[in-house]
Design a protein around this motif. Structure first.
Motif, mmCIF file in Angstrom:
data_model
loop_
_atom_site.group_PDB
_atom_site.id
_atom_site.type_symbol
_atom_site.label_atom_id
_atom_site.label_comp_id
_atom_site.label_asym_id
_atom_site.label_seq_id
_atom_site.Cartn_x
_atom_site.Cartn_y
_atom_site.Cartn_z
ATOM 1 N N LEU A 86 13.443 13.586 -18.020
ATOM 2 C CA LEU A 86 12.043 13.993 -17.919
ATOM 3 C C LEU A 86 11.687 14.430 -16.502
ATOM 4 N N SER A 87 12.208 13.722 -15.525
ATOM 5 C CA SER A 87 11.872 14.082 -14.148
ATOM 6 C C SER A 87 12.513 15.408 -13.744
ATOM 7 N N ILE A 88 13.704 15.687 -14.238
ATOM 8 C CA ILE A 88 14.344 16.975 -13.936
ATOM 9 C C ILE A 88 13.559 18.113 -14.582
ATOM 10 N N ILE A 89 13.089 17.895 -15.798
ATOM 11 C CA ILE A 89 12.394 18.953 -16.524
ATOM 12 C C ILE A 89 10.959 19.147 -16.029
ATOM 13 N N PHE A 90 10.214 18.051 -15.882
ATOM 14 C CA PHE A 90 8.779 18.167 -15.652
ATOM 15 C C PHE A 90 8.320 17.900 -14.221
ATOM 16 N N LEU A 91 9.117 17.282 -13.395
ATOM 17 C CA LEU A 91 8.656 16.897 -12.056
ATOM 18 C C LEU A 91 9.266 17.755 -10.952
ATOM 19 N N ARG A 92 9.548 18.986 -11.253
ATOM 20 C CA ARG A 92 10.157 19.867 -10.255
ATOM 21 C C ARG A 92 9.169 20.194 -9.129
ATOM 22 N N ARG A 93 7.927 20.481 -9.459
ATOM 23 C CA ARG A 93 6.947 20.856 -8.431
ATOM 24 C C ARG A 93 6.627 19.682 -7.495
ATOM 25 N N PRO A 94 6.358 18.469 -8.002
ATOM 26 C CA PRO A 94 6.138 17.358 -7.059
ATOM 27 C C PRO A 94 7.368 17.071 -6.196
ATOM 28 N N LEU A 95 8.557 17.228 -6.748
ATOM 29 C CA LEU A 95 9.772 17.023 -5.961
ATOM 30 C C LEU A 95 9.885 18.073 -4.861
ATOM 31 N N ASP A 96 9.553 19.318 -5.177
ATOM 32 C CA ASP A 96 9.574 20.377 -4.161
ATOM 33 C C ASP A 96 8.572 20.093 -3.049
ATOM 34 N N ASP A 97 7.390 19.578 -3.411
ATOM 35 C CA ASP A 97 6.386 19.243 -2.403
ATOM 36 C C ASP A 97 6.894 18.158 -1.468
ATOM 37 N N VAL A 98 7.504 17.128 -2.027
ATOM 38 C CA VAL A 98 8.027 16.031 -1.211
ATOM 39 C C VAL A 98 9.175 16.522 -0.334
ATOM 40 N N ALA A 99 10.068 17.310 -0.902
ATOM 41 C CA ALA A 99 11.219 17.807 -0.143
ATOM 42 C C ALA A 99 10.785 18.734 0.988
ATOM 43 N N SER A 100 9.821 19.616 0.733
ATOM 44 C CA SER A 100 9.359 20.507 1.796
ATOM 45 C C SER A 100 8.633 19.731 2.885
ATOM 46 N N GLY A 101 7.909 18.688 2.512
ATOM 47 C CA GLY A 101 7.262 17.840 3.512
ATOM 48 C C GLY A 101 8.277 17.124 4.384
ATOM 49 N N LEU A 102 9.343 16.632 3.772
ATOM 50 C CA LEU A 102 10.399 15.975 4.545
ATOM 51 C C LEU A 102 11.107 16.957 5.470
ATOM 52 N N ALA A 103 11.342 18.176 4.985
ATOM 53 C CA ALA A 103 12.003 19.188 5.811
ATOM 54 C C ALA A 103 11.131 19.576 7.002
ATOM 55 N N ALA A 104 9.832 19.721 6.773
ATOM 56 C CA ALA A 104 8.923 20.065 7.871
ATOM 57 C C ALA A 104 8.861 18.940 8.895
#
Length: 102
Positions: A48-66
């Motif tokens: 479920l997280s792979i299918i539906f939580l892609r956008r929140p994961l991208d937000d967290v990952a981009s925040g960590l990268a910044a």
């Protein structure tokens, strides 16, 4: 990094695990062998997280990268100190060459 994104992603991931686990534990077979329910709930939660939580994961990952990029960038004071160190090293090198030539 936005704290809201991290909290939202964490809560959604927990719900993706806990809701299927709760539903499976309603069945008698899973109450007797709870470890099977845990395994299935984990697999369902990951799916479920792979299918539906892609956008929140991208937000967290981009925040960590910044945040990491900000940490690795040098401040103006550090840049000045590096320039001074390089200039001092060049002067010492020239003095050593000049003394050796005499």
């Amino acid at each position: 990094m936005k704290t809201r994104s991290v909290v939202l992603y964490s809560v959604l991931r927990l719900l993706a695990f806990l809701v299927p686990l709760g539903i499976m534990l309603l069945f008698p077979i899973f109450r007797e062998m709870y470890w099977i329910a845990l395994i299935f709930a984990a697999l369902i939660g990951v799916s479920l997280s792979i299918i539906f939580l892609r956008r929140p994961l991208d937000d967290v990952a981009s925040g960590l990268a910044a945040r990491r990029e900000q940490r690795t960038q040098k401040t103006d004071a550090e840049k000045d100190a590096d320039l001074e160190d390089a200039a001092n090293a060049a002067l010492r090198h020239e003095d050593a060459d000049g003394d050796a030539a005499r």
